[in-house]
Design a protein around this motif. Structure first.
Motif, mmCIF file in Angstrom:
data_model
loop_
_atom_site.group_PDB
_atom_site.id
_atom_site.type_symbol
_atom_site.label_atom_id
_atom_site.label_comp_id
_atom_site.label_asym_id
_atom_site.label_seq_id
_atom_site.Cartn_x
_atom_site.Cartn_y
_atom_site.Cartn_z
ATOM 1 N N VAL A 25 -56.253 1.067 20.933
ATOM 2 C CA VAL A 25 -56.330 2.513 20.631
ATOM 3 C C VAL A 25 -57.273 2.856 19.784
ATOM 4 N N VAL A 26 -57.658 1.972 18.916
ATOM 5 C CA VAL A 26 -58.607 2.419 18.022
ATOM 6 C C VAL A 26 -60.062 2.324 18.534
ATOM 7 N N GLY A 27 -60.359 1.126 19.208
ATOM 8 C CA GLY A 27 -61.613 1.105 19.866
ATOM 9 C C GLY A 27 -61.489 2.042 21.093
ATOM 10 N N PHE A 28 -60.629 2.350 21.771
ATOM 11 C CA PHE A 28 -60.645 3.238 22.826
ATOM 12 C C PHE A 28 -61.115 4.564 22.468
ATOM 13 N N MET A 85 -66.181 0.411 16.321
ATOM 14 C CA MET A 85 -65.117 -0.518 17.098
ATOM 15 C C MET A 85 -65.634 -0.564 18.504
ATOM 16 N N PRO A 86 -65.700 -1.733 19.234
ATOM 17 C CA PRO A 86 -65.966 -1.922 20.484
ATOM 18 C C PRO A 86 -65.009 -1.308 21.346
ATOM 19 N N LYS A 87 -65.369 -0.991 22.552
ATOM 20 C CA LYS A 87 -64.400 -0.355 23.627
ATOM 21 C C LYS A 87 -63.630 -1.610 24.362
ATOM 22 N N PRO A 88 -62.288 -1.462 24.134
ATOM 23 C CA PRO A 88 -61.595 -2.351 24.780
ATOM 24 C C PRO A 88 -61.512 -2.360 26.502
ATOM 25 N N SER A 97 -56.175 0.017 32.540
ATOM 26 C CA SER A 97 -57.781 -0.437 32.606
ATOM 27 C C SER A 97 -58.447 0.777 32.252
ATOM 28 N N LEU A 98 -59.753 0.558 31.427
ATOM 29 C CA LEU A 98 -60.260 1.770 31.151
ATOM 30 C C LEU A 98 -61.672 1.837 32.101
ATOM 31 N N PRO A 99 -62.247 3.096 32.326
ATOM 32 C CA PRO A 99 -63.380 3.089 33.280
ATOM 33 C C PRO A 99 -64.761 2.637 31.998
#
Length: 188
Positions: free
Chosen positions: A95-98, A36-39, A46-48
């Motif tokens: 959530v799954v991508g993260f 899965m790609p990172k969202p 927001s994610l780092p």
């Protein structure tokens, strides 16, 4: 199922729906999710770009994930401050991508730490160096002793990258000292 995307919005809308339908993270489902790609975000957070700015304590929590349930809820709690109820309301794809991205990052960080290990000599192996593995607390104690800290908890609040850099320095020094001792021994 689209071969390029393991999880689509049409399959699951919220993480809770995914969790229930996927059998609480059964092995088959988890195996298919690894790519899965990172969202860009989870919920509204927001994610780092990477996990290089997390603390050593956060890294230890992520390394300690033991169950499928922990795999999904611990990273969301530790890294983006989402409790179980909020995670269940998030889009499943986020959530799954993260969490799969977090797992890849932790694997990358673990490899960095493994690279700091100095290969033991035959004599060190004979003396039982393999019995000197003390897990996460061993690393905490090593750094606290190295820096003269009396409070082990202080180490947990430091960036893991700082501890890793010190381990690299100590590893290179140990290799240098071995080479130097060998040069002296060869001259005698």
């Amino acid at each position: 199922m689209n071969s390029n995307r393991v999880l689509t919005k049409r399959q699951y809308t919220t993480f809770f729906e995914f969790w229930v339908k996927a059998g609480h993270g059964s092995g088959d489902t988890l195996d298919r999710l690894e790519e899965m790609p990172k969202p860009d975000k989870v919920g509204k957070v927001s994610l780092p770009e990477d996990l290089n700015d997390i603390t050593f304590g956060q890294l230890i929590e992520l390394q300690g994930i033991a169950t499928n349930e922990d795999l999904f809820y611990v990273p969301c709690s530790v890294l983006v401050g989402l409790d179980r109820a909020k995670v269940n309301e998030c889009r499943a794809e986020e959530v799954v991508g993260f969490v799969t991205w977090v797992a890849r990052e932790v694997k990358r960080i673990n490899k960095l730490f493994e690279a700091t290990n100095v290969k033991p000599t035959a004599e060190e192996q004979q003396a039982g160096i393999d019995k000197l593995s003390f897990g996460p607390f061993g690393l905490i104690d090593y750094y606290a002793l190295r820096m003269g800290f009396t409070d082990h908890d202080h180490v947990l609040s430091l960036p893991w990258v700082r501890i890793y850099q010190c381990m690299i320095i100590d590893s290179e020094r140990a290799k240098y000292e071995r080479r130097l001792r060998k040069i002296y021994a060869d001259k005698k």
